[in-house]
Write a protein that holds these residues in place. Structure first.
Motif, PDB file in Angstrom:
ATOM      1  N   HIS A   1      86.661  45.165  57.634  1.00  0.00           N
ATOM      2  CA  HIS A   1      86.374  46.158  56.609  1.00  0.00           C
ATOM      3  C   HIS A   1      85.876  47.450  57.252  1.00  0.00           C
ATOM      4  O   HIS A   1      85.266  47.436  58.312  1.00  0.00           O
TER       5      HIS A   1
ATOM      6  N   GLY B   1      81.865  47.058  49.950  1.00  0.00           N
ATOM      7  CA  GLY B   1      82.865  46.362  50.752  1.00  0.00           C
ATOM      8  C   GLY B   1      83.690  45.334  50.012  1.00  0.00           C
ATOM      9  O   GLY B   1      84.567  44.711  50.604  1.00  0.00           O
TER      10      GLY B   1
ATOM     11  N   PRO C   1      80.332  45.957  55.853  1.00  0.00           N
ATOM     12  CA  PRO C   1      80.878  45.181  54.729  1.00  0.00           C
ATOM     13  C   PRO C   1      79.944  45.066  53.526  1.00  0.00           C
ATOM     14  O   PRO C   1      80.401  44.868  52.404  1.00  0.00           O
TER      15      PRO C   1
ATOM     16  N   ARG D   1      88.363  39.232  59.087  1.00  0.00           N
ATOM     17  CA  ARG D   1      88.619  40.099  57.925  1.00  0.00           C
ATOM     18  C   ARG D   1      87.871  41.401  58.171  1.00  0.00           C
ATOM     19  O   ARG D   1      86.648  41.453  58.078  1.00  0.00           O
TER      20      ARG D   1
ATOM     21  N   TYR E   1      93.102  43.477  58.024  1.00  0.00           N
ATOM     22  CA  TYR E   1      92.303  44.701  58.027  1.00  0.00           C
ATOM     23  C   TYR E   1      92.752  45.665  56.936  1.00  0.00           C
ATOM     24  O   TYR E   1      93.917  45.680  56.538  1.00  0.00           O
ATOM     25  N   ALA E   2      91.804  46.468  56.443  1.00  0.00           N
ATOM     26  CA  ALA E   2      92.090  47.442  55.386  1.00  0.00           C
ATOM     27  C   ALA E   2      92.681  48.690  56.021  1.00  0.00           C
ATOM     28  O   ALA E   2      91.970  49.618  56.410  1.00  0.00           O
TER      29      ALA E   2
END
Length: 271
Positions: free
Chosen positions: A97, A105, A101, A95, A49-50
């Motif tokens: 975002h 993204g 996304p 994954r 994760y960001a």
């Protein structure tokens, strides 16, 4: 004709074939992620994760034995290698975002690498900041007779903008706009909106970190925007809603007008 196999991922068997899920976390509020996105995070072997944009609370439902990794300090090669280690071991990757996304993204380059290795992937949409800002401020982005379109764009900066998408040219349409990734240059936003013919009286909502505990929503105008940004110290993770349709007039949809018939309701005037 190109047919994406990922389109079959709506059922349980289709999902089993997906090795990497790109999941929209929404704007920050952990409850504004989709049910599907939250479920996939809870099932994943790797949650990447960001962390600079996605709160830890969004990934708090990961399995206790899952690997949870903050991708903020990583580059593309490092994130891809991390994903591939899990996929090679037979695991599934979430994954995560911020927002949706598909908007700013950076998923194109990630999917390109996965495609090159034959890795099946799919996307789960998320709530983007512009819609979250409209909801938080109880704003209708469309106004009958005045504004029936919504533009999502950004000011040119380190990332260039095509000549056909300059902010001043988009402003000439006089429809609602959400301006992303531009808080570092609020003067540039004001200059471009004015160059596009928008008056200083046009309504603007400056929305900072929508959905986070420190959320701020400032109602202002193009003429007052610079002072609002300075006064409230608004910077990164700020979206600007520009609303030419909000002119103070009472304009309402015909949908629920008793004299407006449609396929499910006769007009009262029909007798």
């Amino acid at each position: 004709m190109q047919v994406h196999e990922q389109g079959a991922a709506t059922g349980a068997q289709g999902e089993e074939r997906i090795q990497v899920w790109f999941i929209g976390a929404g704007p920050g509020d952990p409850e504004l992620i989709t049910v599907k996105g939250q479920r996939l995070i809870a099932e994943a072997d790797l949650v990447l994760y960001a962390g600079s944009l996605v709160p830890e609370a969004v990934v708090a439902h990961a399995r206790a034995d899952a690997l949870v990794v903050d991708s903020a300090p990583m580059n593309l090669e490092e994130t891809h290698a991390c994903i591939m280690r899990t996929v090679a071991a037979g695991g599934m990757v979430a994954r995560v975002h911020t927002g949706d996304p598909s908007l700013y993204g950076a998923i194109r380059e990630q999917m390109h690498l996965l495609d090159a290795e034959g890795i099946r992937h799919a996307v789960v949409p998320g709530v983007t900041a512009g819609f979250a800002a409209a909801a938080a401020s109880s704003t209708s982005l469309t106004v009958p007779d005045l504004s029936q379109s919504f533009i999502i764009t950004r000011l040119e900066g380190r990332t260039p903008v095509p000549d056909t998408e300059k902010l001043r040219d988009l402003a000439r349409h006089r429809c609602a706009m959400a301006i992303y990734l531009s808080a570092a240059n609020p003067q540039g936003i004001v200059d471009e909106l004015r160059a596009g013919g928008l008056e200083d009286t046009v309504a603007v909502i400056v929305a900072y970190r929508v959905g986070w505990p420190e959320q701020k929503l400032v109602h202002t105008t193009i003429g007052g925007m610079l002072e609002a940004v300075r006064e409230h110290g608004l910077h990164r993770q700020t979206v600007f809603l520009v609303l030419p349709g909000e002119d103070g007039s009472a304009r309402f949809s015909k949908l629920y007008d008793p004299g407006f018939p449609h396929g499910y309701r006769r007009s009262r005037n029909d007798g």
